[in-house]
Each structure stands twice: as structure tokens, then as C-alpha cells.
Design a protein around this motif. Structure first.
Motif, short mmCIF file in Angstrom:
data_model
loop_
_atom_site.label_atom_id
_atom_site.label_comp_id
_atom_site.label_asym_id
_atom_site.label_seq_id
_atom_site.Cartn_x
_atom_site.Cartn_y
_atom_site.Cartn_z
N UNK A 59 -3.90 -8.35 -10.84
CA UNK A 59 -4.33 -9.42 -11.50
C UNK A 59 -4.57 -9.28 -13.04
N UNK A 60 -4.83 -10.55 -12.82
CA UNK A 60 -4.94 -10.89 -14.79
C UNK A 60 -5.74 -9.42 -15.53
N UNK A 61 -5.47 -9.22 -16.42
CA UNK A 61 -6.23 -7.70 -17.40
C UNK A 61 -5.51 -6.31 -17.49
N UNK A 62 -5.29 -6.43 -15.51
CA UNK A 62 -4.91 -5.67 -14.95
C UNK A 62 -3.89 -4.43 -15.03
N UNK A 63 -3.87 -3.68 -15.99
CA UNK A 63 -2.43 -2.99 -16.34
C UNK A 63 -1.98 -1.95 -15.50
N UNK A 64 -0.83 -1.46 -14.92
CA UNK A 64 -0.36 -0.64 -14.05
C UNK A 64 -1.21 0.80 -13.86
N UNK A 65 -2.25 1.78 -14.98
CA UNK A 65 -2.29 2.72 -15.50
C UNK A 65 -3.63 2.39 -14.26
N UNK A 66 -4.34 1.43 -14.76
CA UNK A 66 -5.81 0.73 -13.70
C UNK A 66 -5.51 0.82 -11.96
N UNK A 67 -3.84 0.45 -11.48
CA UNK A 67 -3.43 0.33 -10.44
C UNK A 67 -3.38 1.83 -9.99
N UNK A 68 -2.96 2.95 -10.31
CA UNK A 68 -2.29 4.08 -10.00
C UNK A 68 -3.85 5.03 -10.02
N UNK A 69 -4.44 4.72 -11.02
CA UNK A 69 -6.15 5.05 -10.63
C UNK A 69 -6.83 4.80 -9.77
N UNK A 70 -6.78 3.51 -9.42
CA UNK A 70 -7.27 2.79 -8.08
C UNK A 70 -6.53 2.80 -6.43
N UNK A 71 -5.58 2.74 -6.74
CA UNK A 71 -4.69 2.96 -5.42
C UNK A 71 -4.96 3.89 -4.65
N UNK A 72 -5.55 5.17 -5.59
CA UNK A 72 -5.63 6.59 -3.78
C UNK A 72 -4.68 7.24 -4.14
N UNK A 73 -5.01 8.60 -3.44
CA UNK A 73 -4.83 9.68 -3.51
C UNK A 73 -3.06 10.42 -3.76
N UNK A 74 -2.21 9.48 -2.53
CA UNK A 74 -1.11 8.80 -2.65
C UNK A 74 -0.35 8.55 -3.48
N UNK A 75 -0.39 7.56 -4.42
CA UNK A 75 -0.21 7.27 -5.29
C UNK A 75 -0.07 8.12 -6.34
N UNK A 125 0.78 -1.34 -0.04
CA UNK A 125 -0.75 0.18 0.07
C UNK A 125 0.40 1.11 0.14
N UNK A 126 0.38 2.36 -0.38
CA UNK A 126 1.44 3.62 -0.74
C UNK A 126 0.29 4.66 -0.30
N UNK A 127 0.33 4.65 1.33
CA UNK A 127 -0.49 5.96 1.79
C UNK A 127 0.48 6.43 2.53
N UNK A 128 -0.82 7.99 3.03
CA UNK A 128 -0.05 9.14 3.29
C UNK A 128 1.17 9.54 3.55
N UNK A 129 1.50 8.15 4.82
CA UNK A 129 2.73 7.86 5.70
C UNK A 129 3.95 8.11 4.59
N UNK A 130 3.80 6.88 3.66
CA UNK A 130 4.78 6.95 2.44
C UNK A 130 5.06 8.12 1.18
N UNK A 131 3.99 8.75 1.22
CA UNK A 131 3.99 10.18 0.53
C UNK A 131 5.08 10.94 1.45
N UNK A 132 4.94 10.84 3.20
CA UNK A 132 5.76 12.17 3.45
C UNK A 132 7.04 11.30 3.71
N UNK A 133 7.11 9.65 3.66
CA UNK A 133 8.31 9.75 3.77
C UNK A 133 9.39 9.93 2.22
#
Length: 493
Positions: free
Chosen positions: A170-186, A135-143
Motif C-alpha cells: 500500500x502507498x506509504x507502507x515501507x518494508x520495515x512496517x510490512x515486516x512488523x505487521x506480517x507476523x512472528x514467522x517473518x 503470507x509467510x506462515x509457520x509452514x513457510x518458516x519450517x520450509x
């Protein structure tokens, strides 16, 4: 701070040396930094089986271009208090546990930004490695923001996010979709890097159709072109100062953790015991100090103490026994009534086999003249002997009067007489706000200082009771326990 690239970046016109590109790899624990560095170099240059504690350099040639790669220790990420943390292990393939460990750096390791010094005059690209399995959270963002800021201004224009562990998506999931779904910090991280990112699967580095590294280098070249051929110029002096500051903070963190560990070990076992005798002239707030240390109103404050009173409580895992005593005269020992002087000695006798600390209470609002200082020391030496100085600590009461003024500054302003008094006490002192019993967190620090003084005294851990202190003991003293209930078997002796 950036500088125009030198001849080594554009290549020698005579073709002797291939043009060079310098890559600095940064990332958090178990992000896959080391595996990514090895993938770029095309060989197992760096050991993925051990924790990276110091920056390392590797070089290779990619399509006729010399590439320098610097692998760095993971940057520190504060632990979430609700998490259970385990010791960190270095990344193995960029696809680690879903719950990465977040250990603070130790004094044996260096800060990740020190790696920038190993690719002089500075990196063309700063690769921020992020594992998609973490997970890339606000804590990782601050670091991440703190680490880039530690390098200096203008670092983001040279930065690119490298995602590792993409084979775990997951199969069929591209990195762009991962960025969009992970959250505002990423999303913030990617945007700060100018939307520059690359996906890496470190498990494919041995395959013949692996185009990940060439594609990454093409993106690096595009970034260098956007930066007009410039690279990030490293200011070694700033980085060395940052490293010194980091180590100072780390030393303080380790000291506090050691204190907490010792305190935790003590819970559930026999409590340590500290025996304290409150001393000072009349009206300095000895009773209030005793209440603050014990955490409740055991002593009557606001009125003159006539007889010694002993009270006991558990404080910060320790059994604390305090005897409050009547106040002395500030002008001379002779003007202190004989009964009061005897009462001070009997107070020490209530702390069998002897007090660990003579707490000399001194209000911060009081000025200390030469006569006052001589009178205080004369009382201590006359009543308790020449060795009393080994067990005496000055406790500044009414600490709230200082406001934001450090106690050290108050001592300097107090003049030579106050400094001479502290020298008599081995420079052991503490400041306490005695207004609200049990609410001053500095009580625990005070007890730590007492134990430090006890350790310094070695086999003279306490001031032994003298025979003359025991005469007519019950005539003047007041206590709520029988003499045989006094503190014995002290574990700090």
C-alpha cells in the motif's frame, strides 16, 4: 561449514581477473526468484515463463566484479489441507497471486540445495526470496529452516532476505512496517538472517534510476566483511546424500498418491471385488482376522470353527468376501479329519468362480518347525492343487505382540523354515493386529498387496473351483446367502 575465501575472492594481484562474488538464490513457489536473478544479472538469462526444475547459472560483471548467480527450483512447502491447490507456475515478476500454489517437487526436478554445487567452492551470499504478496506462515518458516539446514551448519550467517513485489505494498507502507505487521514467522526469518534484508521491485529493472542491484551488492559486501571474507563452503557429498534421501521420500509420496487416486476413482462406481479364503491350523485366529478385515464381528472368535461361514462387506472401496474355515491339524494331513479337509474345499467353492487369495494365517507368537511347515504346505497342495502357491499369502496375526519390532526382523529371527514358507508363497506376507476390528489401518495395505499379487498372476487371477470341491456342498457349509448370490462378475478377474 565455512572456509576462508581464496584468491579468486580477493582478486588476482596482477589484475587479470576481477574479484568474484557468488550468490545462491532460494525461495518458495512464486516468490520471484527467477525474476530477481534476472534483475541482478541485468538481462533475461533465465526463463520466467516456465517452472524451474533444475538449478541454472548466470554470470555478469557489476562495477568490475564478476558475479555468479544460481537460480534454483522452489523449495517444497506442504499443502494446507483446507486449501485448494493448483499446478505451480514459475514466478513472472515477483508479484504473484495472493494464494500461491504449493506443489511438492516431482522426480523430474532436483532439490534447491543442489544449486550450491554450481557455485564452487561455495556461495558468498544465500538470498532467501520472499514475496510481500504472499503470507509467510509457520509452514513457510519450517520450509525455510529445513532448506537451510539441508545445506549444512552455519548457513544463516551467509543469508539475507530479499523481498519482492514491493510495488504491491500500500502507498506509504515501507518494508520495515510490512515486516512488523506480517507476523512472528517473518520476523523470525529476518532475525535468523542477522536482520539483513533488501527490498526488490522487479518491475523497475529497465529504468535508468534503478539502484536496487548496486544497493543489494553493497549489502552483500557488508555481510562478507562481517564474515571476514569467508564464504559458505559446500560439502558436495552431504548434498548428494540429501538429494538421494529427498528422491526416496518423493517416490514414496507419489506411490501413496497413486493409491489414493485409484481409490478415489473407484468411489461412486462399481466396487472392485476380492474373494478371500482363510486357512490355517486350529487356534491361529482366523475368525479374528476375518473380523479385522471386514471391520466388524462377523465371525465368532474364541471358539472352534466347525463349518465354513461366508461374509461380505465394503472395505476401502472394495467388496470383500471372506470365507472362514475350520482349522487343520498341525502334525499331519492324515490327522486332519476328512470332514474338515472337505470343508476347506467347500469353503473355496463358496467363492465362485474361485478365491483370489488363500490367506494362510500364522500367529507371530508361534514358532514354525520343519514338520509344521511341511504339514501346512501338504494341506494346501493336497486340497487345492499345485497352483495354489500362486494365490497364497501368509498373514501374521497377533501383530501387537511385535511391539516396535519390524516384521522383517521377526522373519529373520524365525529361522529358515519360516523363510522357506514365505518363498513358497512368492514372499507375499502381511502383519495384522486383529484385536480391534476396523481400527487397523494396515487392512488397506493388505488389500493393496492382494491386488498386486492378482496383477502378477495375470490370466490366473484366481484359483478356479474344481469339480470335486462341489460335491455335497450344502451338507456341511453354513452361509447366510443362496449359492446363486455368490460373487460373480468380479472386476479383478
Amino acid at each position: 561449514m565455512a572456509a576462508v575465501s581464496s584468491a579468486s575472492d580477493t582478486g588476482d594481484p596482477r589484475g587479470r581477473h576481477p574479484p568474484e562474488r557468488r550468490l545462491l538464490i532460494l525461495g518458495g513457489p512464486q516468490s520471484g526468484k527467477t525474476s530477481t536473478a534476472n534483475s541482478i544479472l541485468g538481462d533475461e538469462v533465465f526463463d520466467v515463463g516456465t517452472e524451474t526444475t533444475h538449478s541454472n547459472v548466470g554470470q555478469t560483471e557489476i562495477y568490475g566484479r564478476r558475479v555468479t548467480v544460481v537460480d534454483t527450483p522452489p523449495w517444497a512447502i506442504p499443502s494446507d489441507p483446507v486449501e485448494n491447490t493448483e499446478p505451480d507456475t514459475e514466478e513472472d515478476a515477483g508479484a504473484e497471486s495472493e494464494n500461491p500454489t504449493r506443489p511438492p517437487q516431482s522426480l523430474d526436478s532436483e532439490g534447491p540445495c543442489m544449486g550450491a554445487i554450481l557455485c564452487p567452492p561455495g556461495p558468498h551470499a544465500i538470498l532467501l526470496v520472499v514475496s510481500v504478496t504472499q503470507p509467510f506462515t509457520e509452514t513457510e518458516k519450517r520450509a525455510a529452516d529445513e532448506q537451510l539446514g539441508a545445506l549444512g551448519g552455519g548457513t544463516w550467517r551467509y543469508s539475507m532476505v530479499v523481498f519482492t513485489g514491493v510495488d504491491k505494498l500500500p502507498k506509504g507502507v515501507f518494508i520495515e512496517e510490512h515486516i512488523a505487521n506480517t507476523g512472528e514467522a517473518l520476523q523470525w526469518l529476518v532475525e535468523r538472517c542477522g536482520s539483513r534484508y533488501h527490498a526488490f521491485d522487479n518491475t523497475r529493472k529497465e529504468t535508468e534510476d534503478n539502484t536496487q542491484v548496486p544497493e543489494l551488492m553493497e549489502k552483500v559486501e557488508e555481510m562478507i566483511t562481517d564474515n571476514q571474507g569467508w564464504y559458505f563452503e559446500v560439502n558436495e557429498l552431504i548434498l548428494l546424500e540429501e538429494e538421494q534421501a529427498r528422491r526416496a521420500l518423493e517416490e514414496e509420496r507419489m506411490r501413496m498418491e497413486e493409491h489414493a487416486r485409484q481409490r478415489d476413482q473407484m468411489i461412486g462406481g462399481p466396487p472392485r471385488e476380492l474373494r478371500l479364503l482363510l486357512l490355517g491350523w486350529k487356534g491361529v485366529g482366523k475368525s479374528s482376522v476375518g473380523n479385522s478385515i471386514l471391520g466388524r464381528r462377523y465371525f465368532e472368535s474364541g471358539q472352534e470353527t466347525e463349518l465354513c461361514l461366508r461374509r461380505q462387506a465394503l472395505v476401502s472401496g472394495r467388496r470383500i468376501t471372506i470365507v472362514d474355515t475350520p482349522g487343520w491339524d498341525w502334525f499331519s494331513v492324515r490327522r486332519t479329519p476328512k470332514r474338515i479337509r472337505q470343508e476347506s474345499q467347500r469353503g473355496a467353492a463358496l467363492l465362485r468362480p474361485g478365491p483370489h487369495t488363500l490367506l494362510l494365517v500364522l500367529p507371530v507368537v508361534s514358532s514354525l518347525t520343519a514338520r509344521k511347515r511341511r504339514t501346512l504346505l501338504a494341506h494346501i497342495e493336497t486340497l487345492f492343487g499345485d497352483n495354489a502357491c500362486l494365490h497364497t499369502m501368509v498373514l501374521f496375526s497377533c501383530g501387537d505382540w511385535l511391539g516396535r519390532t519390524p516384521i522383517e526382523e521377526h522373519i529373520l529371527r524365525g529361522g529358515r523354515e519360516l523363510q522357506r514358507l514365505l518363498e513358497f508363497c512368492g514372499n507375499y506376507y502381511h502383519v495384522l493386529d486383529s484385536k480391534i476390528p476396523g481400527k487397523d489401518r494396515s487392512v488397506s495395505v493388505l488389500l493393496d498387496k492382494m491386488e498386486e499379487m492378482i496383477r502378477e498372476n495375470g490370466d490366473k487371477a484366481f484359483l478356479p473351483i474344481q469339480t470335486e470341491w462341489l460335491s455335497e456342498e450344502s451338507s456341511y457349509s453354513s452361509d447366510n446367502t443362496e449359492p446363486e448370490d455368490d460373487c460373480r462378475g468380479c472386476q479383478v478377474q
